[in-house]
Motif scaffolding. Structure first.
Motif, mmCIF file in Angstrom:
data_model
loop_
_atom_site.group_PDB
_atom_site.id
_atom_site.type_symbol
_atom_site.label_atom_id
_atom_site.label_comp_id
_atom_site.label_asym_id
_atom_site.label_seq_id
_atom_site.Cartn_x
_atom_site.Cartn_y
_atom_site.Cartn_z
ATOM 1 N N GLU A 37 0.852 -1.182 0.000
ATOM 2 C CA GLU A 37 0.000 0.000 0.000
ATOM 3 C C GLU A 37 0.886 1.229 0.000
ATOM 4 O O GLU A 37 1.757 1.384 0.856
ATOM 5 C CB GLU A 37 -0.942 0.017 1.205
ATOM 6 N N GLU A 39 1.029 5.625 -0.492
ATOM 7 C CA GLU A 39 0.292 6.879 -0.478
ATOM 8 C C GLU A 39 1.231 7.996 -0.901
ATOM 9 O O GLU A 39 2.388 8.052 -0.467
ATOM 10 C CB GLU A 39 -0.295 7.181 0.900
ATOM 11 N N GLN A 68 -4.461 -7.573 -2.918
ATOM 12 C CA GLN A 68 -4.450 -6.416 -3.800
ATOM 13 C C GLN A 68 -3.400 -5.403 -3.348
ATOM 14 O O GLN A 68 -3.230 -5.155 -2.154
ATOM 15 C CB GLN A 68 -5.821 -5.743 -3.802
ATOM 16 N N SER A 69 -2.679 -4.842 -4.298
ATOM 17 C CA SER A 69 -1.810 -3.697 -4.004
ATOM 18 C C SER A 69 -2.596 -2.425 -4.293
ATOM 19 O O SER A 69 -3.500 -2.408 -5.128
ATOM 20 C CB SER A 69 -0.541 -3.739 -4.854
ATOM 21 N N ARG A 70 -2.232 -1.325 -3.578
ATOM 22 C CA ARG A 70 -2.995 -0.080 -3.728
ATOM 23 C C ARG A 70 -2.048 1.108 -3.747
ATOM 24 O O ARG A 70 -1.043 1.138 -3.027
ATOM 25 C CB ARG A 70 -4.008 0.095 -2.600
ATOM 26 N N ARG A 72 -2.669 5.308 -3.473
ATOM 27 C CA ARG A 72 -3.583 6.436 -3.295
ATOM 28 C C ARG A 72 -2.779 7.722 -3.438
ATOM 29 O O ARG A 72 -1.794 7.927 -2.727
ATOM 30 C CB ARG A 72 -4.244 6.394 -1.919
ATOM 31 N N HIS A 98 -4.383 -4.965 -8.585
ATOM 32 C CA HIS A 98 -3.968 -3.629 -8.165
ATOM 33 C C HIS A 98 -5.105 -2.626 -8.318
ATOM 34 O O HIS A 98 -5.944 -2.741 -9.212
ATOM 35 C CB HIS A 98 -2.781 -3.156 -9.011
ATOM 36 N N ARG A 99 -5.079 -1.611 -7.449
ATOM 37 C CA ARG A 99 -6.022 -0.491 -7.539
ATOM 38 C C ARG A 99 -5.268 0.815 -7.340
ATOM 39 O O ARG A 99 -4.446 0.938 -6.423
ATOM 40 C CB ARG A 99 -7.131 -0.599 -6.505
ATOM 41 N N THR A 100 -5.556 1.785 -8.213
ATOM 42 C CA THR A 100 -4.997 3.130 -8.105
ATOM 43 C C THR A 100 -6.139 4.122 -7.951
ATOM 44 O O THR A 100 -7.104 4.093 -8.720
ATOM 45 C CB THR A 100 -4.177 3.498 -9.358
ATOM 46 N N ASP A 101 -6.035 4.998 -6.948
ATOM 47 C CA ASP A 101 -7.008 6.071 -6.750
ATOM 48 C C ASP A 101 -6.266 7.397 -6.747
ATOM 49 O O ASP A 101 -5.335 7.594 -5.949
ATOM 50 C CB ASP A 101 -7.745 5.901 -5.419
ATOM 51 N N GLN A 132 -8.414 1.568 -12.039
ATOM 52 C CA GLN A 132 -7.898 2.935 -11.945
ATOM 53 C C GLN A 132 -9.069 3.892 -11.813
ATOM 54 O O GLN A 132 -9.985 3.875 -12.631
ATOM 55 C CB GLN A 132 -7.093 3.304 -13.191
#
Length: 247
Positions: A37, A39, A68-70, A72, A98-101, A132
């Motif tokens: 994770e 940030e 999941q990798s993230r 932010r 993976h998720r990108t915010d 994404q």
């Protein structure tokens, strides 16, 4: 990690800017790997200019337990400030999750260029799962909220309504208060479209057969939106990207 750097590629609005800071993000380790994770917080102060880039592409890798990798990212662009954010492509390796915010807050007279490029797998490799989401607010009001999901968990992600089998997906957002109005909707070639946003802003969506084709299309759109529009005029007759000779 942050590294000062010289210009690499097109950088709109920066010629002669004495307030310019140019910074590259450099990975300190492999990844993101499943379970990581990250940030990132960026604050572009009033009246200043930041060019934010990457040293190299980002490779999304699977973790040992399928987590999941993230990433932010929160960005604030102050009054009269400019952000030119041109990262390198994100590569979705096989089995990644993976998720990108990304959330950007702009003052009413702030300028913005932000690019996103996603490559679906490495050479001859099926991609993993990537989500994404990009949210932009201007003067406290929503300007854009866009989410893309691709990979085995996203049903129909490679169908004609999403990628059409293309391996490279990209977008570009330009916000410039100097525009008298937003550009009109236009096609730039077969795989690139310019869409007006509320206010002095535009969204470019593009597909490409590979990373080079995608970059050429986005660079042509960036040049079009940052050099041919003048306050009080609207010169938006569609034309294809400038051809690039093969090496």
């Amino acid at each position: 990690m942050l590294r000062p750097t010289h210009a690499k590629g097109p950088e709109p609005w920066t010629t002669g800017d004495t307030r310019l800071a140019r910074v590259c993000l450099a990975a300190g380790a492999a990844g993101p790997i499943g379970g990581d994770e990250y940030e990132l917080t960026v604050d572009v102060g009033a009246g200043s200019t930041l060019v934010l880039r990457d040293v190299s592409a980002t490779l999304l890798l699977p973790g040992p337990h399928g987590a999941q990798s993230r990433l932010r990212t929160t960005v604030r662009v102050g009054a009269g400030a400019t952000l030119v954010w041109l990262p390198e492509p994100v590569i979705a390796a096989h089995d990644c999750h993976h998720r990108t915010d990304v959330h950007l807050e702009l003052d009413a007279d702030a300028r913005l260029v932000v690019r996103e490029e996603l490559l679906l797998g490495r050479h001859r490799e099926q991609p993993g799962d990537v989500v994404q989401r990009l949210r932009i607010r201007r003067a406290g009001w929503p300007l854009l909220d866009q989410q893309l999901a691709v990979g085995p968990r996203a049903v129909g992600w490679d169908g004609p309504a999403v990628t059409g089998g293309r391996r490279a997906i990209g977008s570009l957002v330009v916000v410039d208060p100097a525009w008298a109005d937003a550009p009109t909707a236009a096609l730039l070639g077969d795989d690139t479209a310019v869409l007006p946003l509320q206010g002095p802003a535009a969204l470019v969506s593009a597909l490409g057969s590979d990373a080079q084709a995608l970059r050429r299309s986005l660079d042509a759109a960036l040049d079009r939106l940052t050099t041919t529009r003048v306050a009080g005029t609207n010169r938006d007759a569609p034309h294809p990207p400038t051809p690039v000779a093969a090496a």
